[in-house]
Motif scaffolding. Sequence first.
Motif, PDB file in Angstrom:
ATOM      1  N   UNK A  69      14.769 -13.420 -56.642  1.00  0.00           N
ATOM      2  CA  UNK A  69      16.179 -13.884 -56.653  1.00  0.00           C
ATOM      3  C   UNK A  69      16.915 -12.588 -56.824  1.00  0.00           C
ATOM      4  N   UNK A  70      16.698 -11.619 -57.647  1.00  0.00           N
ATOM      5  CA  UNK A  70      17.394 -10.198 -57.843  1.00  0.00           C
ATOM      6  C   UNK A  70      17.612  -9.781 -56.391  1.00  0.00           C
ATOM      7  N   UNK A 128      22.388 -16.992 -48.838  1.00  0.00           N
ATOM      8  CA  UNK A 128      22.550 -18.204 -49.687  1.00  0.00           C
ATOM      9  C   UNK A 128      21.800 -19.197 -49.634  1.00  0.00           C
ATOM     10  N   UNK A 129      21.723 -19.816 -48.269  1.00  0.00           N
ATOM     11  CA  UNK A 129      20.524 -20.825 -47.996  1.00  0.00           C
ATOM     12  C   UNK A 129      19.228 -20.454 -48.842  1.00  0.00           C
ATOM     13  N   UNK A 130      18.523 -19.094 -48.057  1.00  0.00           N
ATOM     14  CA  UNK A 130      17.427 -18.779 -48.642  1.00  0.00           C
ATOM     15  C   UNK A 130      17.338 -18.758 -50.125  1.00  0.00           C
ATOM     16  N   UNK A 131      18.414 -18.453 -50.769  1.00  0.00           N
ATOM     17  CA  UNK A 131      18.276 -18.342 -52.107  1.00  0.00           C
ATOM     18  C   UNK A 131      18.320 -19.627 -53.068  1.00  0.00           C
ATOM     19  N   UNK A 132      19.261 -20.609 -52.186  1.00  0.00           N
ATOM     20  CA  UNK A 132      19.081 -21.873 -52.689  1.00  0.00           C
ATOM     21  C   UNK A 132      17.703 -22.579 -52.671  1.00  0.00           C
ATOM     22  N   UNK A 133      16.807 -22.360 -51.475  1.00  0.00           N
ATOM     23  CA  UNK A 133      15.666 -22.992 -51.186  1.00  0.00           C
ATOM     24  C   UNK A 133      14.571 -22.077 -52.309  1.00  0.00           C
ATOM     25  N   UNK A 134      14.954 -20.969 -52.603  1.00  0.00           N
ATOM     26  CA  UNK A 134      13.886 -20.221 -53.566  1.00  0.00           C
ATOM     27  C   UNK A 134      14.299 -20.986 -54.960  1.00  0.00           C
ATOM     28  N   UNK A 135      15.572 -21.045 -55.401  1.00  0.00           N
ATOM     29  CA  UNK A 135      16.013 -21.691 -56.462  1.00  0.00           C
ATOM     30  C   UNK A 135      15.173 -23.011 -56.805  1.00  0.00           C
ATOM     31  N   UNK A 136      15.473 -23.876 -55.719  1.00  0.00           N
ATOM     32  CA  UNK A 136      14.742 -25.076 -55.408  1.00  0.00           C
ATOM     33  C   UNK A 136      13.235 -25.060 -55.844  1.00  0.00           C
ATOM     34  N   UNK A 137      12.668 -23.981 -55.185  1.00  0.00           N
ATOM     35  CA  UNK A 137      11.034 -23.782 -55.319  1.00  0.00           C
ATOM     36  C   UNK A 137      10.703 -23.358 -56.776  1.00  0.00           C
ATOM     37  N   UNK A 138      11.715 -22.691 -57.489  1.00  0.00           N
ATOM     38  CA  UNK A 138      11.502 -22.222 -58.573  1.00  0.00           C
ATOM     39  C   UNK A 138      11.543 -23.434 -59.624  1.00  0.00           C
ATOM     40  N   UNK A 181       6.346 -28.185 -62.459  1.00  0.00           N
ATOM     41  CA  UNK A 181       4.829 -28.361 -62.181  1.00  0.00           C
ATOM     42  C   UNK A 181       4.004 -27.655 -63.517  1.00  0.00           C
ATOM     43  N   UNK A 182       4.656 -26.380 -63.874  1.00  0.00           N
ATOM     44  CA  UNK A 182       4.004 -25.690 -64.848  1.00  0.00           C
ATOM     45  C   UNK A 182       4.109 -26.200 -66.100  1.00  0.00           C
TER      46      UNK A 182
END
Length: 371
Positions: free
Chosen positions: A98-99, A132-142, A148-149
Amino acid sequence: MTKKSTERGREPREKNTQVYVDELYFRHVDQIERWRQEHEHSKAVEAKLQSVSDFEYEPIDYAPLLEKEPWIEPPRTDFSSLIPEARIAVENKYYTPLVTRAALAMAALFCLIIFNNPVILWTAGIAVFAIVGWTYWTISQRQNAIREAIEGAKIEIARREGAEQRLIDEQRTNHDVAEEDRIQVIQKLVDGEISAVFAKLDAQMITINFPFPLTVDVELCKNIPSMQVWFPPKTIIPKQTSELQPSGRPIYTDKEMRAINKQYVELCAAILMQVACFVFANIPSFQTLYLSGMSKENANNECLIAMRLERETFEAVARLGTTPLIALQRLQANFANDTSLDFIPIPETKPEEWGDMEQQFVRALKIKLFK
């Protein structure tokens, strides 16, 4: 001969004399230490024999021991820390990506602001939207990974709590079984069951403070014991007393035979009182005890002291705090001495309550006491 040669001849003699004096001094010191150790050993032997006379009667109260000890549940482990730990682990996993995406987005925006080239502007704009889209997708994955954790941590908490509960239940069951077994053993001892009585005598009589080996033969029938205590030989009594002089040399004085016999009689009386105190204090079912002090010094086994003890009478005498010999006299023990206070063998007393009981119905136990 010159003066110098005379002085040279004198020096070796003076050195030899000095060495000889030092050697005599160290020999004297070593001899003093050996004398002191011999004196201390003599005193220690007398003290150990005297310690047998220090008897105490403290009967065990079995009533509280027949009550079941409550189960004390151990503190539960707090596993709630697994949830924040799981969250932090996921957040740390996504921190660097993310950073990095944020840095790329800032770089693309910087290009939009600084440069006027249409190609660069289009490229930077597309890059911004892509990042931005990639970041949004990563945040969703996070977020999904965090959920799940957390769910996994909750499942692990439930598993660990279940395992801990099963362990506690097992400990509780083991405690209950152990308490039932312990109470059952004590109840058998209180009821006078032979196996429990013999187990107690065999396991615990070793705790009597005898500074020498001793053997006790036990016969039991109708819950009335007959015990033979085999006395140590009279040679256990030191024949001399030791006194240390101011010079460090001990003086040994021979004891009179009457004094040796008196000390041996007192030691034998102390041994019997120690055994009787142990038996009545630890075996609550015994109300009568036949006790014989035996000797193997001569060709034949000889009885030196015979006594029949009733619990009530013995307890009254034992609590008076008298010497063992006076206690035996008050308990009307049967023994005889000649004019030099040496033991005269007497007939051994067998339990009258046994009657003509056949030997096969008499249970026997031999206890060897060693320090």
